[in-house]
Design a protein around this motif. Sequence first.
Motif, mmCIF file in Angstrom:
data_model
loop_
_atom_site.group_PDB
_atom_site.id
_atom_site.type_symbol
_atom_site.label_atom_id
_atom_site.label_comp_id
_atom_site.label_asym_id
_atom_site.label_seq_id
_atom_site.Cartn_x
_atom_site.Cartn_y
_atom_site.Cartn_z
ATOM 1 N N TYR A 1 6.625 8.689 -6.016
ATOM 2 C CA TYR A 1 5.580 8.971 -7.010
ATOM 3 C C TYR A 1 4.237 9.242 -6.346
ATOM 4 N N VAL A 2 4.253 10.097 -5.306
ATOM 5 C CA VAL A 2 3.013 10.482 -4.639
ATOM 6 C C VAL A 2 2.908 12.009 -4.610
ATOM 7 N N THR A 3 1.697 12.486 -4.486
ATOM 8 C CA THR A 3 1.451 13.925 -4.402
ATOM 9 C C THR A 3 1.546 14.366 -2.945
ATOM 10 N N LYS A 4 1.634 15.677 -2.749
ATOM 11 C CA LYS A 4 1.631 16.202 -1.381
ATOM 12 C C LYS A 4 0.337 15.833 -0.669
ATOM 13 N N GLY A 5 -0.753 15.894 -1.392
ATOM 14 C CA GLY A 5 -2.047 15.549 -0.797
ATOM 15 C C GLY A 5 -2.081 14.116 -0.306
ATOM 16 N N SER A 6 -1.553 13.215 -1.119
ATOM 17 C CA SER A 6 -1.499 11.802 -0.726
ATOM 18 C C SER A 6 -0.571 11.620 0.472
ATOM 19 N N PHE A 7 0.570 12.299 0.444
ATOM 20 C CA PHE A 7 1.515 12.203 1.554
ATOM 21 C C PHE A 7 0.847 12.658 2.851
ATOM 22 N N TYR A 8 0.225 13.832 2.839
ATOM 23 C CA TYR A 8 -0.397 14.368 4.058
ATOM 24 C C TYR A 8 -1.643 13.593 4.473
ATOM 25 N N HIS A 9 -2.245 12.872 3.536
ATOM 26 C CA HIS A 9 -3.347 11.977 3.896
ATOM 27 C C HIS A 9 -2.831 10.879 4.836
ATOM 28 N N ASP B 1 0.834 -1.201 0.000
ATOM 29 C CA ASP B 1 0.000 0.000 0.000
ATOM 30 C C ASP B 1 0.877 1.263 0.000
ATOM 31 N N THR B 2 0.268 2.382 -0.303
ATOM 32 C CA THR B 2 0.997 3.646 -0.464
ATOM 33 C C THR B 2 1.729 4.044 0.812
ATOM 34 N N LYS B 3 1.074 3.935 1.941
ATOM 35 C CA LYS B 3 1.706 4.337 3.197
ATOM 36 C C LYS B 3 2.953 3.494 3.472
ATOM 37 N N SER B 4 2.842 2.187 3.306
ATOM 38 C CA SER B 4 3.996 1.294 3.525
ATOM 39 C C SER B 4 5.119 1.596 2.553
ATOM 40 N N ILE C 1 6.920 4.730 3.708
ATOM 41 C CA ILE C 1 7.748 4.432 4.880
ATOM 42 C C ILE C 1 9.016 3.685 4.468
ATOM 43 N N GLU C 2 8.863 2.684 3.625
ATOM 44 C CA GLU C 2 10.017 1.877 3.206
ATOM 45 C C GLU C 2 11.040 2.721 2.436
ATOM 46 N N ILE C 3 10.566 3.505 1.492
ATOM 47 C CA ILE C 3 11.476 4.331 0.682
ATOM 48 C C ILE C 3 12.106 5.429 1.538
#
Length: 187
Positions: free
Chosen positions: A33-41, A2-5, A8-10
Amino acid sequence: MDTKSLIIEIATTLFQQKGYKGVGLNEILKVCYVTKGSFYHHFPNGKEELLIACLQLMEEAITKDIEDIFNQFQTTQEAIHAMIEKLVDDFEREGTITGYTFSSMVSEMASLSESVRNACSSLYTKIQEIYSNKLVEDGFSKEMGYSIALMMTAFIEGGMMLCITQNASAPLKTISDVLPYLLKENE
């Protein structure tokens, strides 16, 4: 994954390579390869929250590794020798020691944030518990086991740092040779 994992790994790898301050949020976003919005989510409190998640991931990996080694050996002396031997092998093969990168993040960030300091402290507490429990199994009192575990942690952490700064595995080899004298006190 998933995106969160994935983040964290990278980010853990980036922080290990460059340090917390050496990695900007934009670099993390680009590599993941994530947006700021996705990161802050996933990390509403930002980069520091991500760092704590990375430290927790490292804590799990490091303590599992130590526990696996300590469960394979009957005595603390045998287990600590095997663990240090693994660290030496890792250093000689890779030119670095993963645990050292945790130490470097501790020294870089722990004084700046109570939540980061607590995340760092948790790893060392768990390492000392593993050592201390094994020492008690070997017949040391709880108090002496705790004291020796604290010294073992300091020796090994310092040894890893010296290996990195000297670009040589000799400091850990010396610690491996000397620690048995400390552990024989109970015999």
